[in-house]
Write an enzyme that holds these catalytic residues in place. Structure first.
Site, short mmCIF file in Angstrom:
data_model
loop_
_atom_site.label_atom_id
_atom_site.label_comp_id
_atom_site.label_asym_id
_atom_site.label_seq_id
_atom_site.Cartn_x
_atom_site.Cartn_y
_atom_site.Cartn_z
N ARG A 9 0.94 -1.12 0.11
CA ARG A 9 0.03 -0.03 0.03
C ARG A 9 0.87 1.45 -0.04
O ARG A 9 2.07 1.19 0.34
CB ARG A 9 -1.10 0.00 1.27
CG ARG A 9 -0.17 0.19 2.57
CD ARG A 9 -1.22 -0.05 3.84
NE ARG A 9 -0.53 0.19 4.91
CZ ARG A 9 -0.26 1.43 5.57
NH1 ARG A 9 -0.57 2.57 4.86
NH2 ARG A 9 0.50 1.33 6.77
N ARG A 50 -1.53 10.52 3.46
CA ARG A 50 -2.23 11.01 4.51
C ARG A 50 -2.47 12.43 4.31
O ARG A 50 -1.70 13.31 3.80
CB ARG A 50 -1.16 11.28 5.90
CG ARG A 50 -0.57 9.82 6.20
CD ARG A 50 0.36 9.81 7.22
NE ARG A 50 1.11 8.68 7.42
CZ ARG A 50 2.02 8.55 8.47
NH1 ARG A 50 2.54 9.54 9.29
NH2 ARG A 50 2.61 7.36 8.86
N ARG A 110 19.67 -8.23 -0.47
CA ARG A 110 20.05 -6.71 -0.75
C ARG A 110 20.96 -6.38 0.25
O ARG A 110 20.60 -6.50 1.45
CB ARG A 110 19.27 -5.72 -1.16
CG ARG A 110 18.48 -6.14 -2.55
CD ARG A 110 19.47 -5.83 -3.87
NE ARG A 110 19.52 -4.44 -3.98
CZ ARG A 110 20.38 -3.83 -4.72
NH1 ARG A 110 21.11 -4.85 -5.37
NH2 ARG A 110 20.76 -2.65 -4.91
N ARG A 120 20.19 7.68 0.76
CA ARG A 120 19.78 8.76 1.79
C ARG A 120 21.11 9.31 2.56
O ARG A 120 22.30 8.58 2.38
CB ARG A 120 18.91 8.22 2.73
CG ARG A 120 19.12 7.09 3.56
CD ARG A 120 17.88 6.70 4.28
NE ARG A 120 18.22 5.40 5.29
CZ ARG A 120 17.28 4.90 6.20
NH1 ARG A 120 16.43 5.64 6.55
NH2 ARG A 120 18.02 3.78 6.75
N GLU A 170 24.32 6.30 2.25
CA GLU A 170 23.89 4.94 2.32
C GLU A 170 23.77 4.46 0.95
O GLU A 170 22.95 4.92 0.23
CB GLU A 170 22.46 4.75 3.02
CG GLU A 170 21.83 3.36 3.35
CD GLU A 170 20.82 3.36 4.01
OE1 GLU A 170 19.78 2.76 3.54
OE2 GLU A 170 20.86 3.81 5.47
N TYR A 191 12.12 -9.01 7.37
CA TYR A 191 12.44 -7.70 7.86
C TYR A 191 11.46 -7.12 8.86
O TYR A 191 10.24 -7.06 8.74
CB TYR A 191 12.29 -6.59 6.57
CG TYR A 191 12.70 -5.20 7.00
CD1 TYR A 191 14.00 -4.73 7.09
CD2 TYR A 191 11.72 -4.15 7.59
CE1 TYR A 191 14.76 -3.55 7.65
CE2 TYR A 191 12.44 -3.04 8.01
CZ TYR A 191 13.59 -2.83 7.94
OH TYR A 191 14.32 -1.43 8.37
N ASP A 232 10.54 -4.75 12.48
CA ASP A 232 10.79 -3.61 13.24
C ASP A 232 11.34 -3.95 14.56
O ASP A 232 11.45 -5.03 14.91
CB ASP A 232 9.57 -2.71 13.49
CG ASP A 232 9.32 -2.06 12.15
OD1 ASP A 232 10.31 -1.65 11.25
OD2 ASP A 232 8.06 -1.62 11.90
#
Length: 376
Positions: free
Chosen positions: A178, A182, A255, A286, A306, A354, A356
């Protein structure tokens, strides 16, 4: 692994990252004797922060702690005080700065729209031309159908292609499940209730968690596997699951990232902790300016660029490539792992996912609860 009555330790924990450290903390608290080993020259895994002249440098990329789980927030706050840092990254595209995540500030910067109705109408107008796409065949079609040309070309296309090393038309659509749009003027990247950066960096947290265990760094489990297996009846393994099984079903793809750290003798380089560079022709994704994570006022600064790249034996695995091939291979390793009742496979590498930080802590605590019969 060795029988418990002959063992030197109760548990061997392979990997001193967050999952391993949380389990170790719970095990030591339960009176268990633990050995923690890590192949790196420091503890902390990708959370490792190095204090360089009072600036805590996130050596393996920016880590902002965020969660809506009060139990996890209370748990992590045992080991450090957290500041009130709010992640509000910027995006640089063709020399112009935009706010992230995509919100009313972003839409105003793109189109000059001032109300949610105007922004929604603009997005709907751009998406309409892609109504003919009923089953997106790739990431590009999926994104264009969801957000239209301007958002896709400015923020998604170049950044994503750099990140994954493939054209967006070659990437599966499910990589972007998605696109968070916002329609409020709010640059807070996360929706979570709790957010912040530990004062003093992440390394002291890991140090506190593994206190009471024996720790060996610069130690590769696979270089002396038989020996380490003989030391304890049970293991927490947080390394690569395919490597544990000697790549029996093939190697899982990743990666990787490469970081270039630089000290600058100015007090501020970019005025923000994180600035993304969205153009494909800019080789890095970034720039991180570490002092802003802890509101530093030093007269110098340290920045990190990075660079995404292909994973090799000389680099670190970061992002799993979740395509059909790798999913099939992972399923075979998971089935194999079920036969190892004395080994827990946890963390992003052992589970090829991955996570958090709050998810990692919750998963490690759950393993510990089951293992030590603790009441939640």
């Amino acid at each position: 692994m060795k029988k418990s009555n002959d063992s030197i330790y109760d548990y061997i924990i392979v990997g001193a990252g967050l999952f391993g450290a949380v389990f170790t903390q719970q095990a030591v608290k339960a009176g268990k004797k633990c050995l923690v080993i890590d192949k790196r020259r420091q503890i902390g895994g990708n959370l490792y922060t190095e204090n360089i002249d009072s600036i805590n440098v996130h050596k393996y990329g920016a880590h902002i702690f965020h969660t809506s789980n009060r139990e996890i927030w209370n748990y992590i706050n045992q080991f450090a005080d957290f500041n009130n840092f709010i992640n509000s990254p910027l995006a640089n595209y063709n020399g112009k700065l935009y706010n992230l995540p995509f919100n009313m500030n972003t839409f105003y910067q793109l189109w000059g729209t001032q109300t949610p109705l105007e922004a929604k109408a603009k997005i709907a107008e751009q998406c309409k031309k892609y109504d003919y796409i009923t089953h997106p065949a790739n990431l590009e079609e999926h994104a264009l159908k969801m957000c239209g040309d301007d958002i896709y070309n400015t923020f998604i296309k170049g950044y994503t292609e750099k990140q994954w090393g493939r054209r967006a038309t070659e990437l599966p659509s499910f990589i972007i499940k998605r696109i968070p749009l916002r329609f409020v003027y709010n640059n807070n990247y996360f929706n979570d209730t709790f957010q912040g950066i530990p004062v003093g960096g992440y390394t002291p947290i890991i140090e506190s968690m593994i206190k009471g265990a024996e720790v060996q760094i610069n130690t590769d489990y696979f270089e002396n596997k038989t020996y380490f297996d003989s030391l304890a009846p049970k293991m927490i393994f947080t390394g690569r699951i395919d490597e544990f099984f000697d790549f029996k079903f093939g190697k899982l793809e990743y990666r990787s990232l490469h970081f270039e750290h630089e000290r600058l003798e100015i007090n501020d380089f970019q005025g923000n902790a994180v600035v993304n560079y969205n153009e494909f022709d800019v080789p890095f994704t970034r720039i991180i300016e570490h002092k802003h994570f802890e509101f530093g006022t030093q007269q110098f600064t340290i920045v990190s660029k990075e660079f995404p790249n292909e994973y090799s034996k000389d680099s670190e695995p970061y992002y799993p490539v979740n395509d059909e091939r790798n999913h099939t291979i992972l399923g075979k390793y998971k089935e194999l792992a079920k036969a190892y009742g004395n080994i827990y496979f946890g963390g992003r590498l052992a589970q090829y996912a991955y996570f958090d930080m709050d998810d990692t802590i919750e998963a490690a605590l759950e393993v510990a609860r089951k293992e030590f019969k603790l009441i939640k």
